[in-house]
Design a protein around this motif. Structure first.
Motif, PDB file in Angstrom:
ATOM      1  N   LYS A  40     -53.052 -70.917  13.150  1.00 56.17           N
ATOM      2  CA  LYS A  40     -52.013 -70.767  14.176  1.00 56.17           C
ATOM      3  C   LYS A  40     -52.411 -71.498  15.467  1.00 56.17           C
ATOM      4  CE  LYS A  40     -50.120 -66.375  12.520  1.00 56.17           C
ATOM      5  NZ  LYS A  40     -49.930 -64.925  12.820  1.00 56.17           N
ATOM      6  N   TRP A  65     -54.419 -74.117  15.641  1.00 60.54           N
ATOM      7  CA  TRP A  65     -54.288 -75.553  15.376  1.00 60.54           C
ATOM      8  C   TRP A  65     -52.847 -76.006  15.568  1.00 60.54           C
ATOM      9  CZ3 TRP A  65     -57.437 -79.642  14.586  1.00 60.54           C
ATOM     10  CH2 TRP A  65     -56.840 -80.814  14.124  1.00 60.54           C
ATOM     11  N   ASP A  66     -51.906 -75.263  14.992  1.00 60.75           N
ATOM     12  CA  ASP A  66     -50.494 -75.619  15.134  1.00 60.75           C
ATOM     13  C   ASP A  66     -50.052 -75.565  16.597  1.00 60.75           C
ATOM     14  OD1 ASP A  66     -50.351 -75.902  12.385  1.00 60.75           O
ATOM     15  OD2 ASP A  66     -49.500 -73.909  12.050  1.00 60.75           O
TER      16      ASP A  66
END
Length: 205
Positions: free
Chosen positions: A195, A197-198
Protein backbone atom coordinates in the motif's frame (compact mmCIF):
# COMPACT_ATOMS: atom_id res chain seq x y z
CA UNK A 1 -19.51 -19.84 21.01
CA UNK A 2 -18.49 -18.08 17.80
CA UNK A 3 -19.80 -14.76 19.17
CA UNK A 4 -17.79 -15.20 22.39
CA UNK A 5 -14.66 -15.99 20.38
CA UNK A 6 -15.17 -12.85 18.23
CA UNK A 7 -15.54 -10.66 21.32
CA UNK A 8 -12.37 -12.14 22.84
CA UNK A 9 -10.48 -11.52 19.59
CA UNK A 10 -11.65 -7.90 19.49
CA UNK A 11 -10.53 -7.39 23.09
CA UNK A 12 -7.11 -8.89 22.34
CA UNK A 13 -6.68 -6.61 19.31
CA UNK A 14 -7.77 -3.56 21.30
CA UNK A 15 -5.31 -4.44 24.05
CA UNK A 16 -2.46 -4.83 21.54
CA UNK A 17 -3.24 -1.51 19.87
CA UNK A 18 -3.39 0.20 23.25
CA UNK A 19 0.22 -0.82 23.87
CA UNK A 20 1.48 1.63 21.22
CA UNK A 21 1.31 5.27 22.28
CA UNK A 22 2.60 7.91 19.86
CA UNK A 23 3.31 11.62 19.99
CA UNK A 24 4.76 13.74 17.14
CA UNK A 25 7.69 15.79 18.43
CA UNK A 26 8.76 19.19 17.10
CA UNK A 27 12.48 19.56 16.42
CA UNK A 28 12.77 22.27 19.10
CA UNK A 29 11.58 19.72 21.66
CA UNK A 30 14.16 17.05 20.84
CA UNK A 31 16.29 16.05 23.86
CA UNK A 32 19.30 18.36 24.17
CA UNK A 33 21.69 15.42 24.57
CA UNK A 34 20.50 13.68 21.38
CA UNK A 35 23.32 13.03 18.90
CA UNK A 36 22.52 12.95 15.17
CA UNK A 37 23.70 14.24 11.81
CA UNK A 38 21.78 16.42 9.35
CA UNK A 39 18.70 18.56 9.91
CA UNK A 40 15.62 17.06 11.58
CA UNK A 41 12.79 16.23 9.19
CA UNK A 42 10.31 14.33 11.35
CA UNK A 43 10.33 12.82 14.83
CA UNK A 44 7.89 10.67 16.80
CA UNK A 45 8.06 9.68 20.44
CA UNK A 46 6.37 6.35 21.08
CA UNK A 47 5.91 3.69 23.71
CA UNK A 48 5.25 -0.04 23.26
CA UNK A 49 5.37 -2.98 25.64
CA UNK A 50 9.20 -3.00 25.54
CA UNK A 51 9.78 0.65 26.56
CA UNK A 52 9.84 4.27 25.40
CA UNK A 53 11.52 5.33 22.15
CA UNK A 54 12.18 8.22 19.80
CA UNK A 55 12.23 7.81 16.01
CA UNK A 56 13.93 10.59 14.04
CA UNK A 57 14.66 11.27 10.37
CA UNK A 58 17.21 13.86 9.21
CA UNK A 59 18.75 14.96 5.93
CA UNK A 60 21.72 17.13 4.99
CA UNK A 61 20.51 18.58 1.69
CA UNK A 62 23.02 19.21 -1.08
CA UNK A 63 26.63 19.64 0.02
CA UNK A 64 29.94 19.98 -1.83
CA UNK A 65 31.54 16.62 -2.45
CA UNK A 66 34.47 16.09 -0.13
CA UNK A 67 37.68 16.54 -2.10
CA UNK A 68 35.96 17.68 -5.31
CA UNK A 69 33.83 20.84 -5.38
CA UNK A 70 32.64 20.04 -8.93
CA UNK A 71 30.40 17.35 -7.48
CA UNK A 72 27.68 17.31 -4.82
CA UNK A 73 26.54 14.87 -2.18
CA UNK A 74 23.53 14.50 0.12
CA UNK A 75 22.89 12.17 3.04
CA UNK A 76 19.77 10.78 4.74
CA UNK A 77 19.66 9.38 8.27
CA UNK A 78 17.07 7.55 10.31
CA UNK A 79 17.44 6.85 14.03
CA UNK A 80 15.61 5.05 16.80
CA UNK A 81 16.66 5.79 20.38
CA UNK A 82 15.53 4.17 23.61
CA UNK A 83 14.48 6.73 26.21
CA UNK A 84 14.92 6.38 29.96
CA UNK A 85 14.47 9.09 32.59
CA UNK A 86 17.74 10.74 33.55
CA UNK A 87 19.75 8.71 31.04
CA UNK A 88 21.23 9.79 27.70
CA UNK A 89 19.11 8.32 24.85
CA UNK A 90 20.58 5.04 23.63
CA UNK A 91 20.84 4.56 19.86
CA UNK A 92 19.23 1.24 18.88
CA UNK A 93 19.60 1.41 15.11
CA UNK A 94 20.56 3.87 12.40
CA UNK A 95 19.72 4.14 8.71
CA UNK A 96 22.15 5.94 6.42
CA UNK A 97 21.75 6.38 2.66
CA UNK A 98 23.14 8.90 0.23
CA UNK A 99 23.75 10.29 -3.22
CA UNK A 100 27.40 11.13 -3.93
CA UNK A 101 29.59 12.33 -6.82
CA UNK A 102 26.65 14.04 -8.51
CA UNK A 103 27.03 17.02 -10.86
CA UNK A 104 23.43 16.92 -12.11
CA UNK A 105 20.07 17.51 -10.42
CA UNK A 106 19.97 15.69 -7.11
CA UNK A 107 17.15 14.17 -5.09
CA UNK A 108 17.83 12.82 -1.59
CA UNK A 109 14.72 13.39 0.48
CA UNK A 110 12.46 11.59 2.90
CA UNK A 111 8.90 11.59 1.59
CA UNK A 112 6.93 14.05 3.78
CA UNK A 113 5.23 12.42 6.78
CA UNK A 114 6.49 8.98 5.73
CA UNK A 115 7.96 8.29 9.19
CA UNK A 116 5.19 6.30 10.88
CA UNK A 117 4.65 3.85 13.72
CA UNK A 118 2.39 0.79 13.50
CA UNK A 119 1.64 -2.47 15.27
CA UNK A 120 0.28 -4.47 12.37
CA UNK A 121 0.94 -7.90 13.88
CA UNK A 122 -0.71 -6.85 17.16
CA UNK A 123 2.17 -8.08 19.33
CA UNK A 124 2.57 -4.83 21.29
CA UNK A 125 5.94 -4.18 19.62
CA UNK A 126 6.17 -1.12 17.37
CA UNK A 127 7.10 -1.17 13.70
CA UNK A 128 8.91 1.94 12.41
CA UNK A 129 8.47 2.87 8.72
CA UNK A 130 10.27 5.40 6.51
CA UNK A 131 10.25 6.07 2.76
CA UNK A 132 12.57 8.18 0.63
CA UNK A 133 13.81 8.97 -2.88
CA UNK A 134 17.34 9.10 -4.29
CA UNK A 135 18.55 10.22 -7.71
CA UNK A 136 21.19 12.09 -9.66
CA UNK A 137 19.66 12.96 -13.02
CA UNK A 138 19.98 15.34 -15.94
CA UNK A 139 16.60 14.60 -17.50
CA UNK A 140 13.03 13.70 -16.53
CA UNK A 141 13.73 10.24 -15.18
CA UNK A 142 12.34 8.58 -12.05
CA UNK A 143 14.12 8.41 -8.72
CA UNK A 144 14.96 5.32 -6.75
CA UNK A 145 12.25 4.66 -4.14
CA UNK A 146 12.93 2.84 -0.88
CA UNK A 147 10.51 1.77 1.86
CA UNK A 148 12.22 0.58 5.05
CA UNK A 149 10.66 -0.97 8.16
CA UNK A 150 12.20 -1.99 11.49
CA UNK A 151 10.53 -4.00 14.22
CA UNK A 152 13.16 -4.05 16.94
CA UNK A 153 16.31 -5.34 15.22
CA UNK A 154 14.35 -7.00 12.38
CA UNK A 155 14.52 -5.05 9.11
CA UNK A 156 12.57 -5.33 5.86
CA UNK A 157 12.98 -3.20 2.74
CA UNK A 158 11.21 -2.69 -0.57
CA UNK A 159 13.38 -1.03 -3.21
CA UNK A 160 12.72 0.00 -6.78
CA UNK A 161 12.25 2.78 -9.29
CA UNK A 162 9.33 5.18 -8.99
CA UNK A 163 7.34 6.84 -11.75
CA UNK A 164 7.32 10.47 -12.84
CA UNK A 165 4.20 12.60 -13.17
CA UNK A 166 5.03 15.71 -15.20
CA UNK A 167 1.98 17.98 -15.23
CA UNK A 168 -0.93 15.58 -15.78
CA UNK A 169 1.12 13.04 -17.73
CA UNK A 170 2.61 9.91 -16.17
CA UNK A 171 5.86 8.79 -17.80
CA UNK A 172 5.95 5.22 -19.08
CA UNK A 173 9.28 4.18 -17.56
CA UNK A 174 9.78 3.24 -13.92
CA UNK A 175 7.33 1.76 -11.46
CA UNK A 176 9.53 -1.33 -11.07
CA UNK A 177 10.28 -3.11 -7.78
CA UNK A 178 13.86 -4.39 -7.88
CA UNK A 179 14.15 -5.89 -4.40
CA UNK A 180 11.40 -6.91 -1.97
CA UNK A 181 12.35 -8.38 1.41
CA UNK A 182 8.67 -8.17 2.44
CA UNK A 183 8.07 -11.37 0.47
CA UNK A 184 9.46 -13.16 3.54
CA UNK A 185 7.66 -10.90 6.04
CA UNK A 186 4.38 -11.53 7.90
CA UNK A 187 1.36 -11.00 5.65
CA UNK A 188 0.29 -7.83 7.46
CA UNK A 189 3.71 -6.25 6.80
CA UNK A 190 3.68 -7.35 3.17
CA UNK A 191 0.23 -5.86 2.51
CA UNK A 192 1.06 -2.57 4.22
CA UNK A 193 4.36 -2.22 2.35
CA UNK A 194 2.48 -2.73 -0.91
CA UNK A 195 0.00 0.00 0.00
CA UNK A 196 2.87 2.38 0.78
CA UNK A 197 4.52 1.59 -2.56
CA UNK A 198 1.30 2.41 -4.39
CA UNK A 199 0.95 5.62 -2.33
CA UNK A 200 4.49 6.87 -2.96
CA UNK A 201 5.39 5.47 -6.38
CA UNK A 202 4.42 8.67 -8.24
CA UNK A 203 6.91 11.53 -8.03
CA UNK A 204 5.52 14.88 -9.17
CA UNK A 205 7.75 17.24 -11.15
Amino acid sequence: MRTIFSVILLLINAWANAQIKMQPLASVNLPKNLRFQGRPVQSIKYQDNTGSYLALTTQTGEQPQKGDDDFKQAHLYGYVYQLKDGVTPVLLWQLHDMVTECNLDMVANFIPASLSITDLDKNGKAEVWVAYRLSCRGDISPSELKIIMHEGTTKYAKRGIGKIMAGKAIQHDGGVITSDEFKKAPVSFKIYAGKLWDKYVLETM
